[in-house]
Scaffold this motif. Sequence first.
Motif, PDB file in Angstrom:
ATOM      1  N   GLY A  55      12.478  14.025 -24.380  1.00 38.74           N
ATOM      2  CA  GLY A  55      11.305  13.403 -23.819  1.00 38.74           C
ATOM      3  C   GLY A  55      11.279  13.549 -22.313  1.00 38.74           C
ATOM      4  N   PRO A  56      10.135  13.286 -21.692  1.00 34.97           N
ATOM      5  CA  PRO A  56      10.050  13.365 -20.230  1.00 34.97           C
ATOM      6  C   PRO A  56      10.841  12.255 -19.572  1.00 34.97           C
ATOM      7  N   LEU A  57      11.209  12.458 -18.335  1.00 32.14           N
ATOM      8  CA  LEU A  57      11.913  11.443 -17.560  1.00 32.14           C
ATOM      9  C   LEU A  57      11.026  10.211 -17.373  1.00 32.14           C
ATOM     10  N   ILE A  58      11.643   9.047 -17.340  1.00 34.80           N
ATOM     11  CA  ILE A  58      10.917   7.789 -17.156  1.00 34.80           C
ATOM     12  C   ILE A  58      10.761   7.569 -15.658  1.00 34.80           C
ATOM     13  N   GLU A  59       9.589   7.921 -15.141  1.00 31.85           N
ATOM     14  CA  GLU A  59       9.371   7.878 -13.695  1.00 31.85           C
ATOM     15  C   GLU A  59       8.988   6.473 -13.242  1.00 31.85           C
ATOM     16  N   LEU A  60       9.521   6.083 -12.065  1.00 31.28           N
ATOM     17  CA  LEU A  60       9.310   4.749 -11.502  1.00 31.28           C
ATOM     18  C   LEU A  60       8.485   4.824 -10.229  1.00 31.28           C
ATOM     19  N   MET A  61       7.759   3.740  -9.947  1.00 32.25           N
ATOM     20  CA  MET A  61       6.969   3.669  -8.724  1.00 32.25           C
ATOM     21  C   MET A  61       6.736   2.205  -8.378  1.00 32.25           C
ATOM     22  N   ASN A  62       6.467   1.934  -7.100  1.00 32.91           N
ATOM     23  CA  ASN A  62       6.201   0.572  -6.673  1.00 32.91           C
ATOM     24  C   ASN A  62       5.461   0.577  -5.346  1.00 32.91           C
ATOM     25  N   ALA A  63       4.794  -0.538  -5.083  1.00 31.11           N
ATOM     26  CA  ALA A  63       4.160  -0.739  -3.780  1.00 31.11           C
ATOM     27  C   ALA A  63       5.173  -1.377  -2.834  1.00 31.11           C
ATOM     28  N   PRO A  64       5.114  -1.078  -1.547  1.00 32.80           N
ATOM     29  CA  PRO A  64       6.091  -1.638  -0.622  1.00 32.80           C
ATOM     30  C   PRO A  64       5.843  -3.112  -0.329  1.00 32.80           C
ATOM     31  N   MET A  65       6.909  -3.837  -0.043  1.00 38.24           N
ATOM     32  CA  MET A  65       6.802  -5.183   0.504  1.00 38.24           C
ATOM     33  C   MET A  65       6.468  -5.066   1.983  1.00 38.24           C
ATOM     34  N   ARG A  66       5.467  -5.813   2.427  1.00 39.93           N
ATOM     35  CA  ARG A  66       4.966  -5.638   3.792  1.00 39.93           C
ATOM     36  C   ARG A  66       5.341  -6.838   4.679  1.00 39.93           C
ATOM     37  N   TYR A  67       6.628  -7.133   4.736  1.00 46.23           N
ATOM     38  CA  TYR A  67       7.093  -8.235   5.567  1.00 46.23           C
ATOM     39  C   TYR A  67       6.870  -7.908   7.047  1.00 46.23           C
ATOM     40  N   ALA A  97       0.453   0.936   8.527  1.00 49.63           N
ATOM     41  CA  ALA A  97       0.767  -0.229   7.712  1.00 49.63           C
ATOM     42  C   ALA A  97       2.263  -0.516   7.711  1.00 49.63           C
ATOM     43  N   LEU A  98       2.604  -1.792   7.696  1.00 51.13           N
ATOM     44  CA  LEU A  98       4.008  -2.181   7.628  1.00 51.13           C
ATOM     45  C   LEU A  98       4.581  -1.830   6.260  1.00 51.13           C
ATOM     46  N   GLU A  99       5.788  -1.291   6.270  1.00 51.57           N
ATOM     47  CA  GLU A  99       6.529  -0.994   5.048  1.00 51.57           C
ATOM     48  C   GLU A  99       7.947  -1.499   5.262  1.00 51.57           C
ATOM     49  N   ALA A 100       8.246  -2.668   4.704  1.00 48.18           N
ATOM     50  CA  ALA A 100       9.562  -3.272   4.927  1.00 48.18           C
ATOM     51  C   ALA A 100      10.559  -2.858   3.848  1.00 48.18           C
ATOM     52  N   GLU A 101      10.175  -2.994   2.591  1.00 46.56           N
ATOM     53  CA  GLU A 101      11.086  -2.708   1.487  1.00 46.56           C
ATOM     54  C   GLU A 101      10.330  -2.079   0.323  1.00 46.56           C
ATOM     55  N   LEU A 102      10.969  -1.140  -0.340  1.00 42.98           N
ATOM     56  CA  LEU A 102      10.471  -0.590  -1.602  1.00 42.98           C
ATOM     57  C   LEU A 102      11.512  -0.917  -2.662  1.00 42.98           C
TER      58      LEU A 102
END
Length: 448
Positions: A8-20, A46-51
Amino acid sequence: MTGLSGRGPLIELMNAPMRYAWGGHGQIRALLGTGGALIEPDGPGALEAELWFGAHPAGPTRVAQPDLIGGAANLAEWIDADPGSALGELSDGIRGEGARLPYIMKVLSAREPLSLQAHPTLDEAREGFARENAAGIALDDPQRNFKDPWHKPELILALTPTIEAVCGFRDLAEVRGLVAGITDLLAQDGHADAGFSAFAEMVAGVHDAGSLRELVAWILRDRDHDGIRVPAREDPQIAAAVQAVHAWANSPEAAAEDTTRQARNVRRLEKFFPGDPGVLLILLLNHVSIPRGQAVFVRAGTLHSYMEGLGIEIMAASDNVLRGGITPKHIDVDELLKALVFAPVPDPILPAHQLADGSTLLAPGIPDFQLRRITADDGAARQVEVDGATPTIALCLSGSARVTGRLTGGELTAGHAVYLRPGEGAVTLEGAFDVVLASPGSPQVDGM
């Protein structure tokens, strides 16, 4: 990501950044690009603190193709619905606590200093969480200390030339020497006053854990003035001491080789948190420039702050933070004092283990997490074992790796992340790439 034949295909992950508020402007975007692991950009400024990569309810990682995991939209939903597939042998928990992914991996970008903070032990977290629940304090209440019943040891790997940090109390004789030197310089420049003298006298009397605790309490606690409760930062002695330290940090004498790092961090706090008593606390701590490719491990009860830089952070899956300064957020001095370990930390740098295949393992010897980095520029194959109780998250920082496991396969390219579930067996990574892999830890490093 298309699958390989028979897989099967790889299980790809994604997320929006925390903007502290302390986050960087576009550092995470510059590292990963957009359209892969990093989604929902708000523009270059835009602020990008953590992903975040994990299953913590405060920011569970999304799955690009939910149909690959039974329709779950994110890792938390998948674990709840099918812990056996998501976690394998870990479905009962690393301590028998039930199905949960025990770690969070983050890309962290700090433009401003993070709050001075420490994290509780597992026992402290469980007791504090139960106590605040019994008191009826809502989980989203700003006065709440314990958001969950878990501890939060952590490590951070530097990706920029350095990550600037303060971490753990330094040798007490060094603290006394530093403050005595500041006292002498201030006296010569005419900046000495009763406020700083009171702080310097307290420091001169610090010789053990008890006196160090008294000093930290003296810096942080509110005061009574004529029956009125005054915050510590408004106390005349504390305010004068903070002002004097800023005067020292901006003097030519502070540029000496043995104090330049401390002075630079004081000036950082002066810029972002003017008047904050936390500037007195950081004089008591180790000032660390974490070189690119090296890491610091932060144990429970260790007062610390990341001042500036970009790195990969991995921690036990918790959101419990006890703050001690340089923050507009809630500070519970009593709870912090209970959690802090009042003993010097000689060297917070975590030694890296070089594995036989040339990769690097950062393993603090706890079951919650470890971090492995594989950098290959020769196109040769590398193998990663993710069988049994080792659900793994892989993030590609640069290049491209052809990933082949027992269940899934495909191309992992720069800026993308995938979840390698238990049962994949010996996964092969082939190509020219820089990949970091988060997984549960082990007390045993040999043989990895």
